[in-house]
Structures are given as C-alpha cells and as structure tokens.
Write a protein that holds these residues in place. Structure first.
Motif, PDB file in Angstrom:
ATOM      1  N   GLY A  53       0.809  -1.202   0.000  1.00  0.00           N
ATOM      2  CA  GLY A  53       0.000   0.000   0.000  1.00  0.00           C
ATOM      3  C   GLY A  53       0.844   1.253   0.000  1.00  0.00           C
ATOM      4  O   GLY A  53       2.071   1.208   0.100  1.00  0.00           O
ATOM      5  N   LYS A  54       0.146   2.373  -0.117  1.00  0.00           N
ATOM      6  CA  LYS A  54       0.790   3.693  -0.107  1.00  0.00           C
ATOM      7  C   LYS A  54      -0.037   4.612   0.780  1.00  0.00           C
ATOM      8  O   LYS A  54      -1.247   4.762   0.580  1.00  0.00           O
ATOM      9  CB  LYS A  54       0.852   4.257  -1.523  1.00  0.00           C
ATOM     10  N   LYS A  55       0.640   5.213   1.765  1.00  0.00           N
ATOM     11  CA  LYS A  55      -0.032   6.153   2.661  1.00  0.00           C
ATOM     12  C   LYS A  55       0.609   7.521   2.494  1.00  0.00           C
ATOM     13  O   LYS A  55       1.815   7.683   2.672  1.00  0.00           O
ATOM     14  CB  LYS A  55       0.069   5.701   4.115  1.00  0.00           C
ATOM     15  N   THR A  56      -0.214   8.478   2.136  1.00  0.00           N
ATOM     16  CA  THR A  56       0.232   9.854   1.952  1.00  0.00           C
ATOM     17  C   THR A  56      -0.381  10.703   3.053  1.00  0.00           C
ATOM     18  O   THR A  56      -1.598  10.755   3.204  1.00  0.00           O
ATOM     19  CB  THR A  56      -0.202  10.390   0.569  1.00  0.00           C
ATOM     20  N   SER A  57       0.476  11.349   3.822  1.00  0.00           N
ATOM     21  CA  SER A  57       0.029  12.166   4.945  1.00  0.00           C
ATOM     22  C   SER A  57      -0.140  13.614   4.497  1.00  0.00           C
ATOM     23  O   SER A  57       0.590  14.099   3.634  1.00  0.00           O
ATOM     24  CB  SER A  57       1.066  12.083   6.067  1.00  0.00           C
ATOM     25  N   ILE A  58      -1.068  14.306   5.096  1.00  0.00           N
ATOM     26  CA  ILE A  58      -1.282  15.728   4.798  1.00  0.00           C
ATOM     27  C   ILE A  58      -0.013  16.542   5.078  1.00  0.00           C
ATOM     28  O   ILE A  58       0.230  17.562   4.456  1.00  0.00           O
ATOM     29  CB  ILE A  58      -2.502  16.283   5.576  1.00  0.00           C
ATOM     30  N   SER A  59       0.847  16.035   5.975  1.00  0.00           N
ATOM     31  CA  SER A  59       2.101  16.725   6.305  1.00  0.00           C
ATOM     32  C   SER A  59       3.092  16.679   5.152  1.00  0.00           C
ATOM     33  O   SER A  59       4.052  17.433   5.124  1.00  0.00           O
ATOM     34  CB  SER A  59       2.744  16.094   7.538  1.00  0.00           C
ATOM     35  N   GLY A  60       2.879  15.749   4.198  1.00  0.00           N
ATOM     36  CA  GLY A  60       3.790  15.601   3.070  1.00  0.00           C
ATOM     37  C   GLY A  60       4.614  14.331   3.125  1.00  0.00           C
ATOM     38  O   GLY A  60       5.290  13.981   2.169  1.00  0.00           O
ATOM     39  N   ASP A  61       4.578  13.594   4.240  1.00  0.00           N
ATOM     40  CA  ASP A  61       5.270  12.313   4.339  1.00  0.00           C
ATOM     41  C   ASP A  61       4.547  11.278   3.479  1.00  0.00           C
ATOM     42  O   ASP A  61       3.312  11.265   3.425  1.00  0.00           O
ATOM     43  CB  ASP A  61       5.299  11.805   5.778  1.00  0.00           C
ATOM     44  N   ILE A  62       5.321  10.398   2.825  1.00  0.00           N
ATOM     45  CA  ILE A  62       4.745   9.340   1.992  1.00  0.00           C
ATOM     46  C   ILE A  62       5.446   8.037   2.323  1.00  0.00           C
ATOM     47  O   ILE A  62       6.676   7.958   2.300  1.00  0.00           O
ATOM     48  CB  ILE A  62       4.923   9.639   0.491  1.00  0.00           C
ATOM     49  N   TYR A  63       4.661   7.006   2.608  1.00  0.00           N
ATOM     50  CA  TYR A  63       5.195   5.653   2.805  1.00  0.00           C
ATOM     51  C   TYR A  63       4.580   4.756   1.748  1.00  0.00           C
ATOM     52  O   TYR A  63       3.362   4.760   1.559  1.00  0.00           O
ATOM     53  CB  TYR A  63       4.861   5.105   4.194  1.00  0.00           C
ATOM     54  N   GLU A  64       5.447   3.989   1.092  1.00  0.00           N
ATOM     55  CA  GLU A  64       4.966   3.015   0.126  1.00  0.00           C
ATOM     56  C   GLU A  64       5.679   1.702   0.392  1.00  0.00           C
ATOM     57  O   GLU A  64       6.905   1.651   0.393  1.00  0.00           O
ATOM     58  CB  GLU A  64       5.241   3.491  -1.298  1.00  0.00           C
ATOM     59  N   GLY A  65       4.892   0.654   0.656  1.00  0.00           N
ATOM     60  CA  GLY A  65       5.507  -0.626   0.958  1.00  0.00           C
ATOM     61  C   GLY A  65       4.542  -1.576   1.630  1.00  0.00           C
ATOM     62  O   GLY A  65       3.340  -1.542   1.377  1.00  0.00           O
ATOM     63  N   ASP A  66       5.089  -2.390   2.521  1.00  0.00           N
ATOM     64  CA  ASP A  66       4.329  -3.435   3.196  1.00  0.00           C
ATOM     65  C   ASP A  66       3.674  -2.924   4.476  1.00  0.00           C
ATOM     66  O   ASP A  66       4.284  -2.165   5.236  1.00  0.00           O
ATOM     67  CB  ASP A  66       5.243  -4.609   3.558  1.00  0.00           C
ATOM     68  N   PHE A  67       2.442  -3.384   4.693  1.00  0.00           N
ATOM     69  CA  PHE A  67       1.692  -3.102   5.917  1.00  0.00           C
ATOM     70  C   PHE A  67       1.214  -4.412   6.520  1.00  0.00           C
ATOM     71  O   PHE A  67       0.875  -5.347   5.799  1.00  0.00           O
ATOM     72  CB  PHE A  67       0.438  -2.272   5.614  1.00  0.00           C
ATOM     73  N   ILE A  68       1.178  -4.466   7.840  1.00  0.00           N
ATOM     74  CA  ILE A  68       0.507  -5.548   8.556  1.00  0.00           C
ATOM     75  C   ILE A  68      -0.265  -4.896   9.703  1.00  0.00           C
ATOM     76  O   ILE A  68       0.311  -4.160  10.511  1.00  0.00           O
ATOM     77  CB  ILE A  68       1.498  -6.606   9.096  1.00  0.00           C
ATOM     78  N   ASN A  69      -1.568  -5.144   9.748  1.00  0.00           N
ATOM     79  CA  ASN A  69      -2.429  -4.607  10.815  1.00  0.00           C
ATOM     80  C   ASN A  69      -2.246  -3.109  11.031  1.00  0.00           C
ATOM     81  O   ASN A  69      -2.025  -2.642  12.145  1.00  0.00           O
ATOM     82  CB  ASN A  69      -2.210  -5.371  12.115  1.00  0.00           C
ATOM     83  N   ASN A  70      -2.319  -2.346   9.948  1.00  0.00           N
ATOM     84  CA  ASN A  70      -2.235  -0.866   9.967  1.00  0.00           C
ATOM     85  C   ASN A  70      -0.843  -0.323  10.242  1.00  0.00           C
ATOM     86  O   ASN A  70      -0.679   0.880  10.406  1.00  0.00           O
ATOM     87  CB  ASN A  70      -3.196  -0.254  10.989  1.00  0.00           C
ATOM     88  N   LYS A  71       0.173  -1.146  10.315  1.00  0.00           N
ATOM     89  CA  LYS A  71       1.525  -0.674  10.636  1.00  0.00           C
ATOM     90  C   LYS A  71       2.489  -0.939   9.492  1.00  0.00           C
ATOM     91  O   LYS A  71       2.336  -1.899   8.753  1.00  0.00           O
ATOM     92  CB  LYS A  71       2.035  -1.343  11.907  1.00  0.00           C
ATOM     93  N   PHE A  72       3.515  -0.059   9.375  1.00  0.00           N
ATOM     94  CA  PHE A  72       4.599  -0.307   8.426  1.00  0.00           C
ATOM     95  C   PHE A  72       5.322  -1.551   8.908  1.00  0.00           C
ATOM     96  O   PHE A  72       5.818  -1.580  10.040  1.00  0.00           O
ATOM     97  CB  PHE A  72       5.596   0.851   8.379  1.00  0.00           C
ATOM     98  N   GLU A  73       5.408  -2.567   8.062  1.00  0.00           N
ATOM     99  CA  GLU A  73       6.004  -3.836   8.484  1.00  0.00           C
ATOM    100  C   GLU A  73       6.528  -4.553   7.252  1.00  0.00           C
ATOM    101  O   GLU A  73       5.763  -4.881   6.355  1.00  0.00           O
ATOM    102  CB  GLU A  73       4.940  -4.689   9.182  1.00  0.00           C
ATOM    103  N   GLY A  74       7.836  -4.765   7.202  1.00  0.00           N
ATOM    104  CA  GLY A  74       8.448  -5.412   6.043  1.00  0.00           C
ATOM    105  C   GLY A  74       9.324  -4.418   5.300  1.00  0.00           C
ATOM    106  O   GLY A  74      10.012  -3.609   5.912  1.00  0.00           O
ATOM    107  N   LYS A  75       9.262  -4.440   4.000  1.00  0.00           N
ATOM    108  CA  LYS A  75      10.077  -3.541   3.169  1.00  0.00           C
ATOM    109  C   LYS A  75       9.240  -2.360   2.707  1.00  0.00           C
ATOM    110  O   LYS A  75       8.060  -2.505   2.385  1.00  0.00           O
ATOM    111  CB  LYS A  75      10.621  -4.270   1.940  1.00  0.00           C
TER     112      LYS A  75
END
Length: 159
Positions: A53-75
């Motif tokens: 998935g990809k999560k884009t925050s209103i602050s401008g931070d962007i995470y793209e990768g693996d999620f498990i149970n709503n958390k960044f987990e993996g690569k």
C-alpha cells in the motif's frame, strides 16, 4: 466482494472509502480518503491496512511498501516532508533492519537500524566526502570503526 464507494464514519468524522468490501469490512484493494487529508491506497484485511500500500500524509510524508495490521512492516520506502528518503526494513511502524537513508543535506547512511536509529554495522558517507565504516549504537558512531578522510587519511579505532 463488492466494489463500491461508501462513506465510513470514524470518530464522528466522514472519511470516503472506495474499494472492496466483504462482510461489511474493507478487504482487498481499496482507497481511503480521510477528512484530515491523509490518503491510503492499497490492500486491506478486516478493515486494516494489510499487504502492499501507499499512505500519503497531509504533512507531506509518503510511505509506500508493506503493511501488517495498519503498521509499516516489512520492506518499504518512506519519503519525509523534509526531503530525506529511507528505503529498507520496517517493523511496528519503526525503521528497523537493513536500509538506506539519503539525507537532503547530501549525507547517506547504509546499514542496520533499530527503533528509527542507526544500530549495528553501517556506512555513513558525509556530504564532504568523509566516510565512516563501523559500528553504531542509538544513532551514534560507537565501537570499532574506520574514518576515511577526503585527504586520504584513515583513522582506525574506537569511537
């Protein structure tokens, strides 16, 4: 699974979800647009971010990768609003494992991380060209290592 657009009520606010539902839960591919401006696009399992998935925050931070149970987990890849970019391992929403951080100031770190800090063996290249190869603890050079200076000098020892 049904593909539909629906309004999801959370904490008395209205968020918009477009995607797959199964038993009235977000499951499969979907997109959530939160009222605060955050956006998540990716895989869901039982109403939680789960899979790629990809999560884009209103602050401008962007995470793209693996999620498990709503958390960044993996690569994954995290682009900070500051312009710094990290690519590598994550665990429980924290930078953990092996990864590479490219800082906006020109510094680069490649190595091991724990709890969002350099920890273990790594290589830090400074904007000036100076390089440190060795051990880190809690984000600091600590233990055995070598500093390679741009004039060719080398220091090998404890930091």
């Amino acid at each position: 699974m049904d593909q539909l657009k629906t309004t999801i009520k959370t904490d008395n606010k209205e968020d918009i979800y477009i995607g797959s539902l199964n038993n009235n839960k977000r499951n499969g591919r979907g997109e959530m647009r939160y009222i605060n401006g955050d956006i998540y696009k990716g895989m869901w399992k039982d109403d939680k971010y789960h899979g790629k998935g990809k999560k884009t925050s209103i602050s401008g931070d962007i995470y793209e990768g693996d999620f498990i149970n709503n958390k960044f987990e993996g690569k994954g890849k995290y682009t900070f609003m500051s312009g710094n970019i990290y690519e590598g391992g994550f665990k429980n929403d924290m930078i953990e494992g092996h990864g590479k951080m490219i800082y906006i100031n020109g510094d680069v770190y490649i190595g091991n991380w724990k709890n969002n800090k350099y920890n273990g063996t790594g290589l830090k290249t400074f904007k000036s060209g100076k390089r440190y190869i060795g051990n880190f603890k809690n984000g600091m050079m600590e233990g055995c290592g070598e500093m390679l200076y741009i004039n060719g000098d080398i220091y090998i020892g404890h930091f």
